[in-house]
Design a protein around this motif. Structure first.
Motif, PDB file in Angstrom:
ATOM      1  N   PRO A   1      35.026  75.377  47.967  1.00  0.00           N
ATOM      2  CA  PRO A   1      33.819  74.664  47.514  1.00  0.00           C
ATOM      3  C   PRO A   1      33.870  73.174  47.821  1.00  0.00           C
ATOM      4  O   PRO A   1      34.931  72.611  48.118  1.00  0.00           O
ATOM      5  CB  PRO A   1      33.824  74.905  45.999  1.00  0.00           C
ATOM      6  N   LEU A   2      32.729  72.540  47.711  1.00  0.00           N
ATOM      7  CA  LEU A   2      32.624  71.089  47.892  1.00  0.00           C
ATOM      8  C   LEU A   2      33.338  70.370  46.746  1.00  0.00           C
ATOM      9  O   LEU A   2      33.265  70.789  45.595  1.00  0.00           O
ATOM     10  CB  LEU A   2      31.164  70.674  47.950  1.00  0.00           C
ATOM     11  N   THR A   3      34.024  69.264  47.069  1.00  0.00           N
ATOM     12  CA  THR A   3      34.713  68.460  46.079  1.00  0.00           C
ATOM     13  C   THR A   3      34.272  67.007  46.198  1.00  0.00           C
ATOM     14  O   THR A   3      34.278  66.450  47.299  1.00  0.00           O
ATOM     15  CB  THR A   3      36.241  68.525  46.275  1.00  0.00           C
ATOM     16  N   LEU A   4      33.876  66.415  45.077  1.00  0.00           N
ATOM     17  CA  LEU A   4      33.569  64.990  45.042  1.00  0.00           C
ATOM     18  C   LEU A   4      34.823  64.252  44.585  1.00  0.00           C
ATOM     19  O   LEU A   4      35.276  64.416  43.455  1.00  0.00           O
ATOM     20  CB  LEU A   4      32.407  64.712  44.088  1.00  0.00           C
ATOM     21  N   ARG A   5      35.400  63.449  45.474  1.00  0.00           N
ATOM     22  CA  ARG A   5      36.636  62.727  45.188  1.00  0.00           C
ATOM     23  C   ARG A   5      36.360  61.412  44.450  1.00  0.00           C
ATOM     24  O   ARG A   5      35.226  60.912  44.471  1.00  0.00           O
ATOM     25  CB  ARG A   5      37.375  62.447  46.495  1.00  0.00           C
ATOM     26  N   PRO A   6      37.382  60.831  43.812  1.00  0.00           N
ATOM     27  CA  PRO A   6      37.179  59.577  43.071  1.00  0.00           C
ATOM     28  C   PRO A   6      36.743  58.411  43.947  1.00  0.00           C
ATOM     29  O   PRO A   6      36.051  57.510  43.489  1.00  0.00           O
ATOM     30  CB  PRO A   6      38.556  59.313  42.449  1.00  0.00           C
ATOM     31  N   GLY A   7      37.165  58.397  45.211  1.00  0.00           N
ATOM     32  CA  GLY A   7      36.784  57.315  46.097  1.00  0.00           C
ATOM     33  C   GLY A   7      37.709  56.119  46.000  1.00  0.00           C
ATOM     34  O   GLY A   7      38.735  56.124  45.310  1.00  0.00           O
ATOM     35  N   LEU A   8      37.322  55.054  46.706  1.00  0.00           N
ATOM     36  CA  LEU A   8      38.141  53.853  46.795  1.00  0.00           C
ATOM     37  C   LEU A   8      37.301  52.616  46.489  1.00  0.00           C
ATOM     38  O   LEU A   8      36.219  52.437  47.059  1.00  0.00           O
ATOM     39  CB  LEU A   8      38.717  53.725  48.215  1.00  0.00           C
ATOM     40  N   VAL A   9      37.803  51.776  45.588  1.00  0.00           N
ATOM     41  CA  VAL A   9      37.178  50.480  45.324  1.00  0.00           C
ATOM     42  C   VAL A   9      37.753  49.477  46.319  1.00  0.00           C
ATOM     43  O   VAL A   9      38.964  49.259  46.368  1.00  0.00           O
ATOM     44  CB  VAL A   9      37.448  50.019  43.881  1.00  0.00           C
ATOM     45  N   LEU A  10      36.879  48.849  47.098  1.00  0.00           N
ATOM     46  CA  LEU A  10      37.337  48.000  48.191  1.00  0.00           C
ATOM     47  C   LEU A  10      37.715  46.588  47.759  1.00  0.00           C
ATOM     48  O   LEU A  10      38.633  45.994  48.333  1.00  0.00           O
ATOM     49  CB  LEU A  10      36.254  47.922  49.276  1.00  0.00           C
ATOM     50  N   HIS A  11      37.013  46.032  46.754  1.00  0.00           N
ATOM     51  CA  HIS A  11      37.243  44.635  46.379  1.00  0.00           C
ATOM     52  C   HIS A  11      37.482  44.496  44.872  1.00  0.00           C
ATOM     53  O   HIS A  11      36.849  45.187  44.067  1.00  0.00           O
ATOM     54  CB  HIS A  11      36.041  43.766  46.766  1.00  0.00           C
ATOM     55  N   ASP A  12      38.380  43.599  44.526  1.00  0.00           N
ATOM     56  CA  ASP A  12      38.587  43.235  43.128  1.00  0.00           C
ATOM     57  C   ASP A  12      37.513  42.241  42.693  1.00  0.00           C
ATOM     58  O   ASP A  12      36.683  41.801  43.484  1.00  0.00           O
ATOM     59  CB  ASP A  12      39.976  42.624  42.948  1.00  0.00           C
ATOM     60  N   ARG A  13      37.547  41.871  41.426  1.00  0.00           N
ATOM     61  CA  ARG A  13      36.530  40.966  40.881  1.00  0.00           C
ATOM     62  C   ARG A  13      36.546  39.594  41.561  1.00  0.00           C
ATOM     63  O   ARG A  13      35.524  38.909  41.618  1.00  0.00           O
ATOM     64  CB  ARG A  13      36.722  40.802  39.368  1.00  0.00           C
TER      65      ARG A  13
ATOM     66  N   ARG B   1      38.614  39.574  46.628  1.00  0.00           N
ATOM     67  CA  ARG B   1      39.663  39.968  47.561  1.00  0.00           C
ATOM     68  C   ARG B   1      39.748  41.491  47.646  1.00  0.00           C
ATOM     69  O   ARG B   1      39.325  42.202  46.737  1.00  0.00           O
ATOM     70  CB  ARG B   1      41.007  39.398  47.122  1.00  0.00           C
ATOM     71  N   PHE B   2      40.317  41.977  48.740  1.00  0.00           N
ATOM     72  CA  PHE B   2      40.510  43.415  48.859  1.00  0.00           C
ATOM     73  C   PHE B   2      41.412  43.913  47.737  1.00  0.00           C
ATOM     74  O   PHE B   2      42.377  43.238  47.348  1.00  0.00           O
ATOM     75  CB  PHE B   2      41.141  43.774  50.202  1.00  0.00           C
ATOM     76  N   SER B   3      41.094  45.093  47.229  1.00  0.00           N
ATOM     77  CA  SER B   3      41.948  45.721  46.226  1.00  0.00           C
ATOM     78  C   SER B   3      43.308  46.026  46.837  1.00  0.00           C
ATOM     79  O   SER B   3      43.472  46.048  48.066  1.00  0.00           O
ATOM     80  CB  SER B   3      41.301  47.008  45.716  1.00  0.00           C
ATOM     81  N   GLU B   4      44.289  46.250  45.986  1.00  0.00           N
ATOM     82  CA  GLU B   4      45.647  46.513  46.479  1.00  0.00           C
ATOM     83  C   GLU B   4      45.669  47.712  47.423  1.00  0.00           C
ATOM     84  O   GLU B   4      46.320  47.680  48.473  1.00  0.00           O
ATOM     85  CB  GLU B   4      46.594  46.742  45.302  1.00  0.00           C
ATOM     86  N   LYS B   5      44.966  48.785  47.050  1.00  0.00           N
ATOM     87  CA  LYS B   5      44.958  49.978  47.883  1.00  0.00           C
ATOM     88  C   LYS B   5      44.243  49.721  49.199  1.00  0.00           C
ATOM     89  O   LYS B   5      44.727  50.120  50.270  1.00  0.00           O
ATOM     90  CB  LYS B   5      44.275  51.129  47.139  1.00  0.00           C
ATOM     91  N   ALA B   6      43.084  49.057  49.138  1.00  0.00           N
ATOM     92  CA  ALA B   6      42.355  48.759  50.370  1.00  0.00           C
ATOM     93  C   ALA B   6      43.186  47.864  51.284  1.00  0.00           C
ATOM     94  O   ALA B   6      43.229  48.069  52.509  1.00  0.00           O
ATOM     95  CB  ALA B   6      41.021  48.099  50.052  1.00  0.00           C
ATOM     96  N   ASP B   7      43.859  46.882  50.716  1.00  0.00           N
ATOM     97  CA  ASP B   7      44.679  45.974  51.509  1.00  0.00           C
ATOM     98  C   ASP B   7      45.819  46.717  52.197  1.00  0.00           C
ATOM     99  O   ASP B   7      46.148  46.429  53.360  1.00  0.00           O
ATOM    100  CB  ASP B   7      45.234  44.868  50.619  1.00  0.00           C
ATOM    101  N   SER B   8      46.414  47.675  51.498  1.00  0.00           N
ATOM    102  CA  SER B   8      47.527  48.423  52.096  1.00  0.00           C
ATOM    103  C   SER B   8      47.054  49.245  53.291  1.00  0.00           C
ATOM    104  O   SER B   8      47.804  49.456  54.252  1.00  0.00           O
ATOM    105  CB  SER B   8      48.182  49.331  51.048  1.00  0.00           C
ATOM    106  N   ILE B   9      45.803  49.702  53.235  1.00  0.00           N
ATOM    107  CA  ILE B   9      45.239  50.474  54.347  1.00  0.00           C
ATOM    108  C   ILE B   9      44.865  49.555  55.499  1.00  0.00           C
ATOM    109  O   ILE B   9      45.227  49.800  56.659  1.00  0.00           O
ATOM    110  CB  ILE B   9      44.001  51.256  53.867  1.00  0.00           C
ATOM    111  N   LEU B  10      44.145  48.484  55.187  1.00  0.00           N
ATOM    112  CA  LEU B  10      43.585  47.623  56.221  1.00  0.00           C
ATOM    113  C   LEU B  10      44.628  46.742  56.895  1.00  0.00           C
ATOM    114  O   LEU B  10      44.512  46.446  58.090  1.00  0.00           O
ATOM    115  CB  LEU B  10      42.482  46.744  55.627  1.00  0.00           C
ATOM    116  N   ARG B  11      45.647  46.323  56.139  1.00  0.00           N
ATOM    117  CA  ARG B  11      46.625  45.392  56.706  1.00  0.00           C
ATOM    118  C   ARG B  11      47.978  46.024  57.002  1.00  0.00           C
ATOM    119  O   ARG B  11      48.729  45.516  57.841  1.00  0.00           O
ATOM    120  CB  ARG B  11      46.824  44.207  55.763  1.00  0.00           C
ATOM    121  N   HIS B  12      48.301  47.104  56.312  1.00  0.00           N
ATOM    122  CA  HIS B  12      49.648  47.661  56.428  1.00  0.00           C
ATOM    123  C   HIS B  12      49.672  49.097  56.939  1.00  0.00           C
ATOM    124  O   HIS B  12      50.714  49.754  56.866  1.00  0.00           O
ATOM    125  CB  HIS B  12      50.362  47.561  55.086  1.00  0.00           C
TER     126      HIS B  12
END
Length: 271
Positions: free
Chosen positions: A235-247, A250-261
């Motif tokens: 079946p189809l699954t709706l995942r939690p997703g990713l928050v790209l920016h903190d308040r 700046r990029f969130s820690e998870k987004a930064d690890s993907i984009l830069r590392h």
């Protein structure tokens, strides 16, 4: 393409970078990519999509609409031993993608060919794109319908952003023709186009995962990554997703690890 012609391409581009191209870093400058100074330019969508592809060493991956090769080369960098091929309509962008592969020492695992998602099967085979033989297929399809959006004055950017006769369903049919049974198909698209994308994809794929990309906490998703598996009945699954920016913007820690590392984006894990 032979070694001599590749060297000529490199020399030609080197002489025109300042005038017509920029030299941009991706994945914390692990990749240095030539892009047109004007027109469509790859950004974080390409990096996030590449990070989400569940490819492993020894597998073959095809990108439809590969542009200058940013997503394909991000994937080849993140997953040693994976072979990537990019299919691109615009000859000038294919030329740039080949040069980008060469200058990042990825030309043995990343190839780029000229073509489009409307090609006949016999033409795909001629280009070495055998149907039902690719472990993963992914794309960042054109986002806008030219009937409801004014076209960019830059022809290359217009082709990248507008459908120009290539409907979303064409991208889905192409991907589902080229991928092997039990292989995955992945797209990144506007969140408000999710209904159209699901409508096009349901007849071909199962085990569909919808992964929202939230610009910041409390803001509506602007993009979604959608992945399905050929032949799956899950079946189809709706995942939690990713928050790209903190308040603080700046990029969130998870987004930064993907984009830069070059970290992977695992759709089935909390982010």
């Amino acid at each position: 393409m032979n070694e001599a012609s590749e060297s000529t391409i490199g020399a030609d581009l080197a002489g025109s970078i300042d005038a017509a191209h920029t030299d941009d870093g991706f994945l914390g400058s692990r990749l240095q990519m030539l892009q047109p100074a004007k027109g469509y330019r790859a950004g974080i969508d390409a990096v996030l999509l590449a990070a989400s592809i569940p490819a492993r060493k020894g597998e073959r991956v095809l990108e439809a609409g590969s542009g200058v090769g940013v997503a394909s080369l991000c994937l080849a960098t993140r997953v040693p031993g994976v072979d990537v091929c990019g299919l691109e309509l615009q000859e000038d962008l294919v030329r740039l993608a080949r040069e980008n592969a060469r200058r990042n020492a990825l030309q043995t695992r990343a190839t780029f060919v000229e073509g489009n998602v409307g090609m006949q099967v016999r033409d795909l085979v001629t280009q070495g794109l055998e149907p039902q033989s690719w472990d993963h297929v992914f794309a960042n399809p054109p986002f806008y319908d030219p009937s409801s959006n004014s076209s960019s004055p830059d022809a290359s950017k217009a082709q990248s952003h507008l459908t120009l006769g290539s409907e979303l369903g064409d991208w889905v049919r192409f991907a589902c023709t080229i991928v092997r049974p039990k292989g995955t198909v992945s797209f990144i698209h506007r969140a408000d186009a999710l209904g159209d994308l699901l409508s096009s994809i349901r007849a071909h794929l199962g085990g569909i995962e919808v992964f929202p990309l939230w610009p910041a906490l409390g803001k509506p998703a602007s993009r979604v990554i959608l992945r399905g598996t050929r032949g799956s009945r899950a079946p189809l699954t709706l995942r939690p997703g990713l928050v790209l920016h903190d308040r603080d913007g700046r990029f969130s820690e998870k987004a930064d690890s993907i984009l830069r590392h070059a970290a992977p984006l695992l759709l089935d894990q909390p982010t």
